[in-house]
Write an enzyme that holds these catalytic residues in place. Structure first.
Site, PDB file in Angstrom:
ATOM      1  N   SER A  38       1.348  -1.243  -0.249  1.00 26.69           N
ATOM      2  CA  SER A  38       0.149   0.552  -0.192  1.00 26.69           C
ATOM      3  C   SER A  38       0.927   1.314   0.167  1.00 26.69           C
ATOM      4  O   SER A  38       2.255   1.122   0.264  1.00 26.69           O
ATOM      5  CB  SER A  38      -0.678   0.419   0.623  1.00 26.69           C
ATOM      6  OG  SER A  38      -1.917   1.240   1.568  1.00 26.69           O
TER       7      SER A  38
ATOM      8  N   TYR B 162      -2.112  -1.190  10.932  1.00 23.47           N
ATOM      9  CA  TYR B 162      -2.026  -1.912   9.587  1.00 23.47           C
ATOM     10  C   TYR B 162      -0.979  -1.217   8.197  1.00 23.47           C
ATOM     11  O   TYR B 162      -0.335  -1.813   7.683  1.00 23.47           O
ATOM     12  CB  TYR B 162      -3.433  -1.085   9.249  1.00 23.47           C
ATOM     13  CG  TYR B 162      -3.368  -1.123   7.338  1.00 23.47           C
ATOM     14  CD1 TYR B 162      -4.103  -2.421   6.852  1.00 23.47           C
ATOM     15  CD2 TYR B 162      -3.216   0.008   6.346  1.00 23.47           C
ATOM     16  CE1 TYR B 162      -3.923  -2.724   5.306  1.00 23.47           C
ATOM     17  CE2 TYR B 162      -3.917   0.158   4.945  1.00 23.47           C
ATOM     18  CZ  TYR B 162      -3.846  -1.245   4.444  1.00 23.47           C
ATOM     19  OH  TYR B 162      -4.146  -1.563   3.169  1.00 23.47           O
TER      20      TYR B 162
END
Length: 267
Positions: A147, A160
């Protein structure tokens, strides 16, 4: 699984988290390019529907494996099942992952441990299992979905962001180790993407989501697939995301962290 003989197609791609979002779109692209598919997800009925659809539309072999990747036994079970079925995996796509939004001292520990298992441990375990054969045969590809979050700390989504940083670092290290083997590793680092991810994490109301135009999952998947085929190590879809990833390398870390925290707050 559909009824087409697996041997009729040359290569097989295994995709985790294949029932929706980027994973589904990647599965569709591989099917369009005549790959056999092994689709892994918790949503068994959805996987069966996708298998039937892809068989009818693309005439490819599709094996579905229903697994909860937050369970530590899942990677070995997947690997063993494919060995017993004599299915060789040429492309491994570690796409499965999820996040949780909130202050770390208030979020649910069990959920975060499951996140670490799915985002980090399962990805690492599956890569270890399938990479050995790829190296032995002198050919193979691994796509790890990281990401744009990987490039900086992420207050309010601390675990995360950290998992995505691990995936990026892990992928870059493996890519270097595997030079000259015929096997490549690519890290796909998308920014905010149109999917159910933000609702599931509780981040749908953040400034990051509300104030930014998100890329479509199909577009992100196509960019990731192309980079994988070209043997690129890191790909960041979107000009703005690429610029931001470069900027944070030179900006003061405490400033970057404050900006990210501001963007992760509920608007």
């Amino acid at each position: 699984m559909n009824k087409k003989d697996q041997s009729q197609c040359q290569q097989t791609a295994l995709i985790t988290g294949a029932a929706s979002g980027i994973g589904y779109q990647l599965a569709r692209i591989f099917a369009l390019n005549n790959y056999n598919l092994v689709l892994v997800d918790r949503m068994g009925q959805k996987l069966l529907e996708i298998a039937d659809k892809f068989h009818e539309e693309f005439h490819v072999f599709v094996k579905t494996i229903v697994k909860d990747l937050s369970l530590a036994t899942s990677p070995e079970e997947i690997f063993t099942e494919l060995q017993q079925a004599a299915i060789n995996v040429d492309v491994l796509v570690n796409n499965a992952g999820f996040g949780i939004h909130g202050l770390f001292h208030e979020t649910n520990l069990t959920t975060e441990l499951e996140m670490l298992q799915v985002n980090v441990v399962c990805l690492t375990h599956l890569t270890k299992l399938f990479l050995k054969h790829m190296v032995k045969q002198g050919n193979g590809k691994v796509l790890n979905v990281s990401s744009a979050a990987a490039f900086q700390p992420g207050p309010l989504m601390a675990v995360y962001f950290a998992t995505k940083a691990y995936i990026l670092s892990f992928s870059q290290a493996l890519a270097s180790e595997l030079e000259g083997t015929g096997v490549t590793v690519t890290a796909l680092c998308p920014g905010p993407t149109e999917s159910a991810f933000h609702e599931r994490t509780g981040a749908a109301g953040t400034k990051q989501v509300k104030e930014n135009k998100m890329m479509g999952a199909a577009h992100v998947a196509q960019i990731g697939y192309q980079a994988l085929m070209e043997g690129k190590t890191v790909v960041i879809p979107g000009f703005k995301n690429r610029i931001l990833a470069e900027i944070v390398r030179f900006a003061p870390r405490n400033l970057v962290t404050k900006i990210v925290k501001n963007m992760q707050e509920i608007k």
